[in-house]
Scaffold this motif. Structure first.
Motif, short mmCIF file in Angstrom:
data_model
loop_
_atom_site.label_atom_id
_atom_site.label_comp_id
_atom_site.label_asym_id
_atom_site.label_seq_id
_atom_site.Cartn_x
_atom_site.Cartn_y
_atom_site.Cartn_z
N VAL A 40 -6.65 -9.26 2.95
CA VAL A 40 -5.81 -8.13 3.36
C VAL A 40 -5.48 -8.25 4.86
O VAL A 40 -4.33 -8.10 5.28
CB VAL A 40 -6.52 -6.79 3.08
CG1 VAL A 40 -5.82 -5.63 3.79
CG2 VAL A 40 -6.58 -6.53 1.58
N PHE A 41 -6.51 -8.53 5.66
CA PHE A 41 -6.29 -8.54 7.11
C PHE A 41 -5.65 -9.84 7.59
O PHE A 41 -4.89 -9.81 8.56
CB PHE A 41 -7.60 -8.21 7.83
CG PHE A 41 -7.99 -6.77 7.63
CD1 PHE A 41 -7.28 -5.77 8.28
CD2 PHE A 41 -9.00 -6.41 6.76
CE1 PHE A 41 -7.60 -4.44 8.08
CE2 PHE A 41 -9.33 -5.07 6.54
CZ PHE A 41 -8.62 -4.08 7.21
N SER A 56 -9.77 -1.84 0.65
CA SER A 56 -9.10 -2.77 1.57
C SER A 56 -9.45 -2.46 3.01
O SER A 56 -9.69 -3.35 3.82
CB SER A 56 -7.58 -2.68 1.42
OG SER A 56 -7.19 -2.92 0.09
N ILE A 61 -0.01 4.12 1.16
CA ILE A 61 -0.32 5.00 2.30
C ILE A 61 -0.06 4.30 3.64
O ILE A 61 0.44 4.90 4.58
CB ILE A 61 -1.76 5.58 2.21
CG1 ILE A 61 -2.07 6.54 3.35
CG2 ILE A 61 -2.79 4.47 2.16
CD1 ILE A 61 -3.28 7.42 3.11
N PHE A 71 -9.99 -3.88 14.99
CA PHE A 71 -8.60 -4.09 14.58
C PHE A 71 -7.83 -4.49 15.83
O PHE A 71 -7.77 -3.72 16.79
CB PHE A 71 -8.06 -2.75 14.05
CG PHE A 71 -7.13 -2.88 12.90
CD1 PHE A 71 -6.00 -3.67 12.99
CD2 PHE A 71 -7.35 -2.17 11.72
CE1 PHE A 71 -5.12 -3.76 11.92
CE2 PHE A 71 -6.48 -2.26 10.65
CZ PHE A 71 -5.36 -3.06 10.75
N THR A 87 -6.84 1.10 -1.53
CA THR A 87 -6.76 1.26 -0.08
C THR A 87 -8.15 1.44 0.53
O THR A 87 -8.48 0.82 1.54
CB THR A 87 -5.86 2.46 0.28
OG1 THR A 87 -4.50 2.06 0.16
CG2 THR A 87 -6.09 2.94 1.70
N SER A 131 0.84 -1.19 0.00
CA SER A 131 0.00 0.00 0.00
C SER A 131 0.88 1.25 0.00
O SER A 131 1.90 1.30 0.69
CB SER A 131 -0.89 0.00 1.25
OG SER A 131 -1.38 1.29 1.50
C1 OVM Z 1 -4.29 -0.29 2.44
C2 OVM Z 1 -4.87 -0.71 3.75
C3 OVM Z 1 -5.34 -1.98 3.90
C4 OVM Z 1 -5.87 -2.38 5.12
C5 OVM Z 1 -5.94 -1.50 6.17
C6 OVM Z 1 -5.45 -0.23 6.00
C7 OVM Z 1 -5.94 0.28 8.24
C8 OVM Z 1 -4.94 0.16 4.78
O1 OVM Z 1 -4.39 -1.06 1.47
O2 OVM Z 1 -3.75 0.78 2.34
O3 OVM Z 1 -5.50 0.67 6.99
#
Ligand code: OVM
Length: 416
Positions: free
Chosen positions: A183-184, A249, A99, A297, A246, A97
């Motif tokens: 993703v998680f 996700s 960010i 989370f 993002t 990612s």
């Molecule tokens: C991302 C991304 C994915 C999952 C969580 C997240 C909590 C960011 O792909 O940037 O932020």
């Protein structure tokens, strides 16, 4: 153990400095995940920083230590990945990612665009539509004998309103859930849960990639605004697509599980529901307490950028540290009656959205969705009756439910 367990960033247990408490439970096991809180307490009581034997990383679970790690992004970086996988030595399952998995200065540029698009001011425009949808959805469910609180509300609502806000087409949104699950899971170890999820993922990745393209995003949407930021030269067009990714996700599983956790909390604590029902103005604060008490989370990692001392322990460069925000939210040295669900407390500064420069960029829209759903329930629902045990969804990083058989008992409108 195999060679791979001792690669860079994962110190050998026998190289540990003396005095570091070792925890032997596996935070990713079904047993711990079924009720992690006693294990988190054991971890906090062991010390401010502990060694996680099974994974060869440190872990912090107390309120103070978690804040120390998250607010020192120069010592504890994100660019080596915020999962157990170290991007310097292992290949991530997808492109990192731009960010989440970056540090300043790269992070600052993408974050700025993201923050503007998700600012309270820009979210104001969404409130009315979000409220209408919540009221319609809740009144349909109230008129039914039974529903599944997770499928019919916690999942259905963000899949409608958030996906609309991002600008997605109506068809194919079912792909968002397996993608988010992956993703998680990927922030944890490459365990059976990770592998099985990846094996099931099939066409979802292709669908996600496709809808991140400009021509598939509706006018006036977040997606369209990201591409407009690219036209303005703030980011590249490829980066705009990555930032749509993002949103997809980070923006679904999180809010879905939060809504489901709220339903479970209120079904289990009818007196707490009565407080919200009789005073809907408390809804936003109540959501904050849901997030503190049963954080969505649970954990992620940071990586030491240099030899650094944390709570008296010397960490090597490249060392991974597990940051248990859900544990910090139950730390009794910070919270009074930490294990009590109490919507009247003001749990400001809970760490459910993290903190520091990577603190959740979507937290205002997450709160907006949850507050609106809770208020819609408060205006129409007398009681939430669970018709069976909720079914826990096991994921390496986020905690929530896949099913909650529920009866939403309508308020008696006569005489009110
Ligand atoms: C991302 C991304 C994915 C999952 C969580 C997240 C909590 C960011 O792909 O940037 O932020």
């Amino acid at each position: 153990m195999s060679q791979v367990d001792y690669e860079i960033g994962k110190a050998r247990p026998d190289q540990l400095p003396p005095g570091v408490p070792v925890i032997t439970f596996d935070p990713y096991s079904d047993e711990v995940m079924s009720n992690p809180y006693p294990y988190y307490q054991e971890l906090r009581e062991a010390g401010p920083i502990v060694w996680m034997q099974k994974y060869g990383t440190y872990a912090v679970g107390s309120y103070g230590s978690v804040i120390r790690v998250l607010t020192d992004h120069e010592s504890f970086c994100s660019s080596a990945g915020v999962g157990l996988t170290n991007f310097h030595t292992e290949t991530p399952w997808r492109k990192p990612s731009i960010i989440l998995e970056v540090d300043p200065p790269e992070h600052s540029r993408t974050r700025k665009v993201f923050s503007r698009i998700l600012s309270p001011r820009s979210l104001n425009k969404l409130r009315e539509r979000f409220e209408q949808e919540a009221h319609a959805m809740v009144s349909r469910l109230v008129s039914r004998e039974v529903c599944d609180g997770v499928r019919d509300l916690a999942e259905a609502y963000p899949l409608k309103v958030f996906a609309d806000a991002v600008g997605l087409p109506p068809d194919g949104r079912e792909h968002l859930l397996p993608y988010g699950d992956m993703v998680f899971n990927a922030f944890g170890p490459q365990n059976d849960r990770f592998r099985e999820c990846l094996a099931r993922l099939g066409p979802s990745i292709a669908w996600i990639t496709e809808v991140c393209q400009r021509e598939n995003l509706s006018k006036g949407s977040f997606g369209a605004e990201l591409y407009a930021a690219a036209d303005a030269g703030e980011i590249t067009h490829e980066e705009a697509g990555m930032l749509v990714r993002t949103m997809l996700s980070a923006g679904l599983d999180t809010t879905i599980f939060t809504l489901g956790n709220a339903l479970v909390c209120f079904a289990r604590h009818p007196h707490q529901w009565a407080i919200v029902r009789d005073n809907p103005a408390i809804a936003r604060q109540a959501i904050e307490e849901v997030l503190r008490y049963d954080s969505t989370f649970h954990s992620y990692y940071r990586t030491a950028t240099r030899p650094v001392t944390l709570d008296g322990v010397q960490l090597d460069k490249n060392q991974k540290i597990l940051v248990l925000i859900a544990s910090a939210n139950r730390d009794s040295s910070h919270w009074s009656s930490a294990d009590t669900f109490d919507v009247r407390r003001k749990p400001a500064a809970n760490l459910a959205f993290g903190t520091g420069i990577h603190g959740c960029a979507g937290q205002m829209i997450a709160r907006l969705e949850a507050e609106i759903v809770l208020k819609a329930l408060a205006s129409q629902v007398e009681r939430l009756e669970a018709l069976g045990e909720p079914e826990l969804h096991f994921n390496n990083t986020v905690r929530g439910y896949s099913s909650l058989p529920l009866r939403l008992v309508a308020k008696d409108r006569k005489g009110k």
